[in-house]
Design an enzyme around this catalytic site. Structure first.
Site, PDB file in Angstrom:
ATOM      1  CG  HIS A  27      -1.775  -1.152   1.439  1.00  0.00           C
ATOM      2  ND1 HIS A  27      -2.917  -1.398   0.709  1.00  0.00           N
ATOM      3  CD2 HIS A  27      -1.670  -2.186   2.313  1.00  0.00           C
ATOM      4  CE1 HIS A  27      -3.487  -2.516   1.109  1.00  0.00           C
ATOM      5  NE2 HIS A  27      -2.751  -3.020   2.086  1.00  0.00           N
TER       6      HIS A  27
HETATM    7  O1  RIB Z   1      -5.234  -0.242   4.624  1.00  0.00           O
HETATM    8  C1  RIB Z   1      -3.839  -0.177   4.429  1.00  0.00           C
HETATM    9  C2  RIB Z   1      -3.240   0.916   5.252  1.00  0.00           C
HETATM   10  O2  RIB Z   1      -3.468   0.665   6.627  1.00  0.00           O
HETATM   11  C3  RIB Z   1      -1.701   0.988   5.109  1.00  0.00           C
HETATM   12  O3  RIB Z   1      -1.269   2.305   5.315  1.00  0.00           O
HETATM   13  C4  RIB Z   1      -1.223   0.126   6.225  1.00  0.00           C
HETATM   14  O4  RIB Z   1       0.090   0.470   6.669  1.00  0.00           O
HETATM   15  C5  RIB Z   1      -2.237   0.462   7.293  1.00  0.00           C
HETATM   16  O5  RIB Z   1      -1.820   1.669   7.913  1.00  0.00           O
END
Ligand code: RIB
Ligand code: CA
Length: 313
Positions: A243
């Site tokens: 992500h």
């Molecule tokens: O949903 C994914 C996000 O939530 C990313 O930033 C992960 O690190 C968590 O913070």
């Protein structure tokens, strides 16, 4: 090369946050003015420790770390140890960081930096819940007009949610903060699950990172091998979604991504859909555009960039 782009990274490390921070550290196009930590994946004390561990893995203790909010604006904290492990950085052997945490609160650092740097020159890169940014905006509304751009990982639309059927974790933890940020008028670029679910840590991609052989890459591979197990089991995919580095990759190579300007509203009331990012992708509401929402990404190009830059550390 033109002047490096000034950024503040607001983060809740998190293995994928670590990848984003390493990508930024390996990119001379960026000038990291500071790293601000927020409660999210794990409690604040742990995210503040993890940010310093990551910097020490990369021998970059010149970058300052400021601790911020230890809970959301209006709700109890929800964490994600089930994904990231008890430390939030499970995978590699972790040490106790030696570098100091700054005494200034993250929110005050954000306000002070935006007021002291020339208007429109600082980019906010958010990788976790938006609590610090929203708190800064509430405390100093004047800073909204001084931000060059806010590039954030969060939300989802056709892809739905990951912590509930409707909500992505960063927004779900602090929907009130997200609503404040999306109504602030700051130019926003949004990296939702619709993008991040297309950048999977395939075995071949992890092998490229492992082949780098430096300490940051070795630690990152161990983090990713832990982090991906949850999503591999959940989605039955080859690898998990990486992500947070999409935020930094956008600053370095925006053409890796494609999306459109949309209106985005945040659900803060419904028990069923709280934390949902309601993205008007088909422009049916006539509501004002307040974000550039990304939907597609050149995944191979993204991993090639990440691998090349981590290789420079
Ligand atoms: O949903 C994914 C996000 O939530 C990313 O930033 C992960 O690190 C968590 O913070
Ligand atoms: Ca994160």
């Amino acid at each position: 090369m033109s002047e490096p782009r000034k950024i503040i990274i607001d983060t809740d490390p998190g293995q994928d946050d670590a990848a984003a921070i390493m990508l930024a550290l390996g990119s001379p196009e960026l000038d990291i003015l500071g790293i601000t930590t927020v409660a999210g994946n794990v409690p604040l004390s742990r995210t503040s420790t993890n940010a310093r561990i990551i910097l020490e893995f990369c021998a970059r203790t010149d970058v300052k770390v400021f601790a911020g909010a230890d809970k959301p604006i209006a709700r109890p904290l929800i964490t994600a140890e089930h994904v990231h492990g008890k430390t939030g950085l499970d995978g590699p052997e972790l040490h106790e960081p030696q570098m100091p945490l700054q005494t200034q609160h993250a929110v005050d650092f954000i306000i002070e930096t935006l007021r002291s740097e020339p208007e429109g020159t600082v980019t906010l890169c958010t990788l976790g819940p938006l609590t610090n940014i929203a708190t800064a905006l509430e405390k100093a509304p004047d800073i909204a007009g001084r931000v060059r751009e806010l590039v954030m990982m969060g939300g989802g639309f056709f892809e739905g949610g990951n912590i509930t059927p409707a909500a992505e974790f960063n927004i779900y933890v602090d929907p009130e903060a997200a609503s404040i940020v999306f109504q602030s008028g700051i130019p926003i670029v949004m990296m939702p699950l619709d993008v991040t679910h297309k950048v999977l840590t395939l075995k071949s991609r992890v092998a490229e990172l492992r082949a780098i052989g430096n300490r940051p890459a070795t630690a990152l591979v161990e983090m990713l091998e832990f982090f991906e197990r949850f999503d591999v089991e959940k989605y039955g995919s080859d690898g998990g979604p990486l992500h947070d580095p999409t935020v930094i990759a956008y600053l370095l190579k925006p053409d890796l991504f494609a999306g459109r300007d949309c209106n985005v509203e945040i659900e803060t009331a419904s028990p069923l859909t709280v934390g949902m990012t309601v993205v008007d992708w088909w422009q049916v509401t006539g509501r004002k555009h307040n974000a550039r929402v990304m939907k597609d990404v050149d995944a191979d190009g993204f991993f090639a960039l990440l691998t090349e830059r981590v290789g420079r550390l």
